[in-house]
Enzyme design. Structure first.
Site, PDB file in Angstrom:
ATOM      1  N   ASP A  93     -22.538  24.641 -13.579  1.00  0.00           N
ATOM      2  CA  ASP A  93     -21.428  24.948 -14.031  1.00  0.00           C
ATOM      3  C   ASP A  93     -21.333  24.372 -15.488  1.00  0.00           C
ATOM      4  O   ASP A  93     -20.886  25.002 -16.382  1.00  0.00           O
ATOM      5  CB  ASP A  93     -20.147  24.502 -13.427  1.00  0.00           C
ATOM      6  CG  ASP A  93     -19.751  23.154 -13.291  1.00  0.00           C
ATOM      7  OD1 ASP A  93     -20.818  22.290 -12.743  1.00  0.00           O
ATOM      8  OD2 ASP A  93     -18.861  22.505 -13.597  1.00  0.00           O
ATOM      9  N   ASP A  96     -23.420  19.003 -15.195  1.00  0.00           N
ATOM     10  CA  ASP A  96     -23.792  18.256 -14.203  1.00  0.00           C
ATOM     11  C   ASP A  96     -24.705  19.169 -13.414  1.00  0.00           C
ATOM     12  O   ASP A  96     -25.132  20.357 -13.840  1.00  0.00           O
ATOM     13  CB  ASP A  96     -22.712  18.047 -13.095  1.00  0.00           C
ATOM     14  CG  ASP A  96     -21.741  19.170 -13.071  1.00  0.00           C
ATOM     15  OD1 ASP A  96     -22.116  20.433 -13.084  1.00  0.00           O
ATOM     16  OD2 ASP A  96     -20.583  18.855 -12.293  1.00  0.00           O
ATOM     17  N   TYR A 245     -12.679  21.158  -8.911  1.00  0.00           N
ATOM     18  CA  TYR A 245     -12.241  22.304  -9.037  1.00  0.00           C
ATOM     19  C   TYR A 245     -11.200  22.912  -8.190  1.00  0.00           C
ATOM     20  O   TYR A 245     -11.345  23.764  -7.446  1.00  0.00           O
ATOM     21  CB  TYR A 245     -13.382  23.531  -9.102  1.00  0.00           C
ATOM     22  CG  TYR A 245     -14.127  23.548 -10.258  1.00  0.00           C
ATOM     23  CD1 TYR A 245     -13.790  23.847 -11.568  1.00  0.00           C
ATOM     24  CD2 TYR A 245     -15.339  22.870 -10.421  1.00  0.00           C
ATOM     25  CE1 TYR A 245     -14.472  23.886 -12.845  1.00  0.00           C
ATOM     26  CE2 TYR A 245     -16.220  22.768 -11.799  1.00  0.00           C
ATOM     27  CZ  TYR A 245     -15.789  23.313 -12.701  1.00  0.00           C
ATOM     28  OH  TYR A 245     -16.543  23.040 -14.117  1.00  0.00           O
ATOM     29  N   GLU A 485     -18.395  18.042 -23.576  1.00  0.00           N
ATOM     30  CA  GLU A 485     -19.260  18.898 -22.376  1.00  0.00           C
ATOM     31  C   GLU A 485     -18.956  20.451 -22.541  1.00  0.00           C
ATOM     32  O   GLU A 485     -17.791  20.945 -22.447  1.00  0.00           O
ATOM     33  CB  GLU A 485     -18.651  18.577 -20.988  1.00  0.00           C
ATOM     34  CG  GLU A 485     -19.139  19.089 -19.977  1.00  0.00           C
ATOM     35  CD  GLU A 485     -19.128  18.470 -18.395  1.00  0.00           C
ATOM     36  OE1 GLU A 485     -19.697  18.585 -17.487  1.00  0.00           O
ATOM     37  OE2 GLU A 485     -17.818  17.657 -18.306  1.00  0.00           O
TER      38      GLU A 485
END
Length: 504
Positions: A93, A96, A245, A485
């Site tokens: 995603d 990571d 999430y 990120e």
């Protein structure tokens, strides 16, 4: 995903319409004009190319021979084996190495929607965009069909993954498999997966009709699971998906979103009936002013408003009204404006990964402008009527900001322009590649690269980072994950926006 290791921190006359719209455009442009310059269509085309290439750096599984991002290699080739299913493939995603189902499905939906609306402007990049889409749609089909009555929604144990700083090719953290079913419902993630598969089926209707049919049938089956066995995957899976999430908005928004996409893909009247019968209960009367992997209400309104604007389906007039409310909320100076902007003119929703809201809202502005422009319509903002041109101007300000027209004079897309983030919070990008460092780099050994002040050795071309703070400031620091990120769901709607501007 946050993936820092634990050690790191009414109708007036035409003349009045023109006057009101001109006023809105002035409001839109003047406050933020001090550093304005124009990008060319070629530069937007370059941004499009790079925004799609980003997805190759996020691939999980066996990489194809035409892989362009050479610092990546095969990874997670046994995903799903612990449950005796094949879950190889898909996307990581963000920075990571976990495959989270809800954001991956939303990414897929937005990639598909980008191609549906603006694929005609993609030219030579259309094939790459469809390849990026198929990489995730193939995975979602696996996840939805491997076991009857089950949808696999995650691979990877997030806590152990986030404690490590290692490239995906070296992963030795548990690749646990998580699923939703009748016994453990996940209407949110299942309905989003249905939306993704239905949207993708539209993209492939002409080029691969059998695949398109498979996608649509799978979408219907997954939607049935979501609708019949209602519940949030956050409740079923708990700490595995929260706080990463969590489905904060609940699952009603995804049920309406999923039904809307299957309706558009299939033109099956039963889904229109479902929307008409259940819309009020599922949020059709709600105004919501953000659009993200979690909350689909604004996107659903715009998607269904198309049927009223273009096809005059009276039952969907409500969605046009609510779409106007959302669009007007974004226009500085409009009577109903409520969006917050930085001094430099960037839409600002929250401190963490703010650019995801910028790219999604820009995409909706452009899509709505397309629907309005093709039908001579406008958005009603109180007493003011706002034209499609105004929406495009606003979206352009946001996209241009991302690409470098901002107080920091830097692009927030890696590899675009002369100045861009170099210390991106991304494991694979920040750790030497397998090609340059064949020996394994362990979980703990990778922390030296996380802590390093040096630029990432692997330039993650096309990655759009979280973005600047509320004062237009950006810290190019790997540990500053809220800003540094990247994520697939930031890029996916940008693909459509970049395509639009490359063609105009």
């Amino acid at each position: 995903m946050i993936s820092h290791p634990t050690l790191a921190p009414s109708h007036p006359t035409k003349m009045v319409q023109l006057h009101l719209c001109a006023t809105l455009v002035i409001f839109l442009i003047l406050p933020f004009s001090s550093f304005t310059y124009a990008f060319t269509s070629q530069q937007y085309a370059d941004a499009l190319t790079k925004s799609i290439m980003f997805f190759e750096g996020q691939r999980s599984g066996k990489l194809p021979t035409n892989q362009r991002v050479k610092w990546r290699a095969d990874s997670a080739l046994h995903d799903g084996s612990s449950a005796n299913v094949d879950l190889v493939g898909g996307y990581y995603d963000a920075g990571d190495n976990v495959k989270f189902g809800l954001p991956m499905a939303f990414t897929t939906t937005m990639l598909a929607w980008s191609i549906i609306e603006f694929g005609d402007h993609m030219k030579s990049e259309l094939g790459n965009a469809k390849a990026a889409l198929r990489w995730s749609s193939d995975y979602l089909v696996k996840a939805a069909t491997a076991t009857p009555g089950t949808l696999y929604v995650q691979v990877g144990e997030p806590y152990s993954d986030h404690r490590c700083w290692e490239r995906p090719e070296d992963m030795d953290t548990p690749r646990n498999v998580y699923k939703v079913s009748a016994q453990n419902p996940g209407s949110d993630v299942a309905a989003e997966t249905a939306a993704a598969l239905a949207a993708a089926s539209i993209v492939f209707q002409g080029s691969d009709p059998s695949y398109s049919h498979k996608l649509l049938q799978t979408a219907k089956n997954v939607f049935d699971l979501a609708n019949k066995y209602r519940g949030s995957y956050s409740d079923s899976l708990g700490s595995v998906v929260c706080p990463f999430y969590c489905s904060y908005s609940g699952y009603n928004d995804e049920l309406l979103w999923g039904a809307a996409w299957i309706h558009r893909a299939s033109q099956d009247g039963s889904y229109m009936s479902y929307i008409q019968s259940n819309g009020h209960m599922l949020g059709s009367d709600d105004d919501d002013f953000s659009f993200s992997w979690d909350d689909k209400r604004a996107g659903t309104k715009v998607l269904l408003a198309k049927d009223f604007i273009e096809n005059k389906i009276d039952q969907f007039e409500l969605y046009k009204q609510h779409s106007d409310n959302y669009i007007c909320s974004l226009i500085p100076g409009a009577p109903n404006s409520q969006a917050r902007y930085t001094p430099g003119g960037l839409l600002y929703k929250q401190g963490e990964s703010n650019l995801q809201y910028v790219t999604t809202s820009s995409f909706l502005l452009l899509s709505y402008a397309k629907y309005l422009n093709a039908n001579g319509g406008h958005a009603s903002c109180g007493s003011a009527l706002v034209t499609s041109e105004t929406l495009i101007v606003q979206a352009k300000k946001q996209i241009d900001y991302i690409l470098g027209d901002n107080p920091m004079k830097m692009s927030y897309m890696v590899g675009f322009g002369d100045r861009y983030p170099t210390r991106v919070h991304h494991r694979g990008s920040s750790v030497p590649s397998v090609r340059n460092h064949p020996d394994r780099i362990s979980c703990d050994a990778g922390h030296q690269y996380f802590s390093s002040g040096s630029p990432n050795p692997n330039t993650h071309v096309g990655a759009i980072v979280g973005g600047p703070d509320s004062n237009d400031k950006y810290g190019d620091d790997r540990s500053n994950y809220s800003q540094s990120e990247p994520a697939t769901y930031i890029n996916a709607p940008f693909v459509g926006a970049a395509a639009f501007f490359s063609g105009h």
